[in-house]
Design a protein around this motif. Structure first.
Motif, PDB file in Angstrom:
ATOM      1  N   HIS A   1      10.127   0.644  14.547  1.00  0.00           N
ATOM      2  CA  HIS A   1       9.882  -0.714  14.051  1.00  0.00           C
ATOM      3  C   HIS A   1       9.150  -0.699  12.709  1.00  0.00           C
ATOM      4  O   HIS A   1       9.371  -1.575  11.870  1.00  0.00           O
ATOM      5  CB  HIS A   1       9.158  -1.551  15.107  1.00  0.00           C
ATOM      6  N   THR A   2       8.310   0.298  12.490  1.00  0.00           N
ATOM      7  CA  THR A   2       7.672   0.450  11.191  1.00  0.00           C
ATOM      8  C   THR A   2       8.713   0.787  10.126  1.00  0.00           C
ATOM      9  O   THR A   2       8.657   0.275   9.002  1.00  0.00           O
ATOM     10  CB  THR A   2       6.567   1.525  11.247  1.00  0.00           C
ATOM     11  N   MET A   3       9.693   1.602  10.498  1.00  0.00           N
ATOM     12  CA  MET A   3      10.795   1.900   9.579  1.00  0.00           C
ATOM     13  C   MET A   3      11.560   0.629   9.203  1.00  0.00           C
ATOM     14  O   MET A   3      11.944   0.458   8.051  1.00  0.00           O
ATOM     15  CB  MET A   3      11.770   2.897  10.209  1.00  0.00           C
ATOM     16  N   ILE A   4      11.765  -0.237  10.160  1.00  0.00           N
ATOM     17  CA  ILE A   4      12.455  -1.502   9.878  1.00  0.00           C
ATOM     18  C   ILE A   4      11.672  -2.294   8.844  1.00  0.00           C
ATOM     19  O   ILE A   4      12.238  -2.816   7.876  1.00  0.00           O
ATOM     20  CB  ILE A   4      12.675  -2.323  11.164  1.00  0.00           C
ATOM     21  N   LEU A   5      10.356  -2.392   9.027  1.00  0.00           N
ATOM     22  CA  LEU A   5       9.519  -3.126   8.080  1.00  0.00           C
ATOM     23  C   LEU A   5       9.601  -2.511   6.685  1.00  0.00           C
ATOM     24  O   LEU A   5       9.788  -3.220   5.691  1.00  0.00           O
ATOM     25  CB  LEU A   5       8.069  -3.146   8.560  1.00  0.00           C
ATOM     26  N   LEU A   6       9.467  -1.197   6.606  1.00  0.00           N
ATOM     27  CA  LEU A   6       9.522  -0.513   5.318  1.00  0.00           C
ATOM     28  C   LEU A   6      10.866  -0.736   4.630  1.00  0.00           C
ATOM     29  O   LEU A   6      10.920  -1.090   3.451  1.00  0.00           O
ATOM     30  CB  LEU A   6       9.267   0.983   5.500  1.00  0.00           C
ATOM     31  N   ALA A   7      11.943  -0.557   5.376  1.00  0.00           N
ATOM     32  CA  ALA A   7      13.277  -0.736   4.802  1.00  0.00           C
ATOM     33  C   ALA A   7      13.515  -2.189   4.415  1.00  0.00           C
ATOM     34  O   ALA A   7      14.146  -2.467   3.392  1.00  0.00           O
ATOM     35  CB  ALA A   7      14.340  -0.262   5.791  1.00  0.00           C
ATOM     36  N   TYR A   8      12.994  -3.112   5.193  1.00  0.00           N
ATOM     37  CA  TYR A   8      13.144  -4.535   4.885  1.00  0.00           C
ATOM     38  C   TYR A   8      12.541  -4.863   3.519  1.00  0.00           C
ATOM     39  O   TYR A   8      13.068  -5.673   2.767  1.00  0.00           O
ATOM     40  CB  TYR A   8      12.491  -5.382   5.986  1.00  0.00           C
ATOM     41  N   PHE A   9      11.441  -4.196   3.205  1.00  0.00           N
ATOM     42  CA  PHE A   9      10.776  -4.412   1.919  1.00  0.00           C
ATOM     43  C   PHE A   9      11.306  -3.493   0.819  1.00  0.00           C
ATOM     44  O   PHE A   9      10.737  -3.417  -0.268  1.00  0.00           O
ATOM     45  CB  PHE A   9       9.259  -4.266   2.054  1.00  0.00           C
ATOM     46  N   GLY A  10      12.389  -2.787   1.112  1.00  0.00           N
ATOM     47  CA  GLY A  10      13.035  -1.975   0.094  1.00  0.00           C
ATOM     48  C   GLY A  10      12.363  -0.653  -0.199  1.00  0.00           C
ATOM     49  O   GLY A  10      12.621  -0.041  -1.240  1.00  0.00           O
ATOM     50  N   VAL A  11      11.508  -0.205   0.688  1.00  0.00           N
ATOM     51  CA  VAL A  11      10.859   1.089   0.507  1.00  0.00           C
ATOM     52  C   VAL A  11      11.883   2.174   0.836  1.00  0.00           C
ATOM     53  O   VAL A  11      12.493   2.161   1.906  1.00  0.00           O
ATOM     54  CB  VAL A  11       9.620   1.229   1.426  1.00  0.00           C
ATOM     55  N   GLU A  12      12.081   3.081  -0.097  1.00  0.00           N
ATOM     56  CA  GLU A  12      13.001   4.201   0.120  1.00  0.00           C
ATOM     57  C   GLU A  12      12.300   5.273   0.951  1.00  0.00           C
ATOM     58  O   GLU A  12      11.086   5.473   0.835  1.00  0.00           O
ATOM     59  CB  GLU A  12      13.433   4.791  -1.223  1.00  0.00           C
ATOM     60  N   TYR A  13      13.070   5.977   1.749  1.00  0.00           N
ATOM     61  CA  TYR A  13      12.537   7.058   2.580  1.00  0.00           C
ATOM     62  C   TYR A  13      11.777   8.065   1.716  1.00  0.00           C
ATOM     63  O   TYR A  13      10.689   8.516   2.080  1.00  0.00           O
ATOM     64  CB  TYR A  13      13.681   7.738   3.335  1.00  0.00           C
TER      65      TYR A  13
END
Length: 96
Positions: free
Chosen positions: A72-84
């Protein structure tokens, strides 16, 4: 490729492509404020469940709930456009 990176790429694609039967898509298709609230509620829920598992000293549940929390933290990060790679760069920076 490591599994976390693979999962992250799937999350990014689900946010972008919004497939109809995708859990990630359902969390992120509402207007921005509502989507952020839903994602953050899930992170809070999974964090609480991880804490309870730790307090119960249940290793299997700690692993299970931690995976949900990370997802779920990955979802938040990706939602805000944070690249891996940006996230990995931050971890590398902290190791110096």
């Amino acid at each position: 490729m490591d599994v976390l990176k693979e999962v992250y790429k799937v999350v990014e694609s689900r946010i972008k492509e919004k497939p109809e039967n995708s859990y990630v898509s359902k969390l992120t298709t509402d207007d921005t404020k509502k989507a952020i609230n839903k994602i953050c509620e899930k992170i809070g829920e999974e964090a609480a469940e991880t804490i309870i598992a730790a307090k119960d000293e249940d290793k299997r549940e700690i692993i299970y709930e931690s995976a949900d929390l990370i997802f779920h933290t990955m979802i938040l990060l990706a939602y805000f456009g944070v690249e891996y790679e940006e996230l990995m760069d931050e971890f590398k920076r902290r190791m110096k």
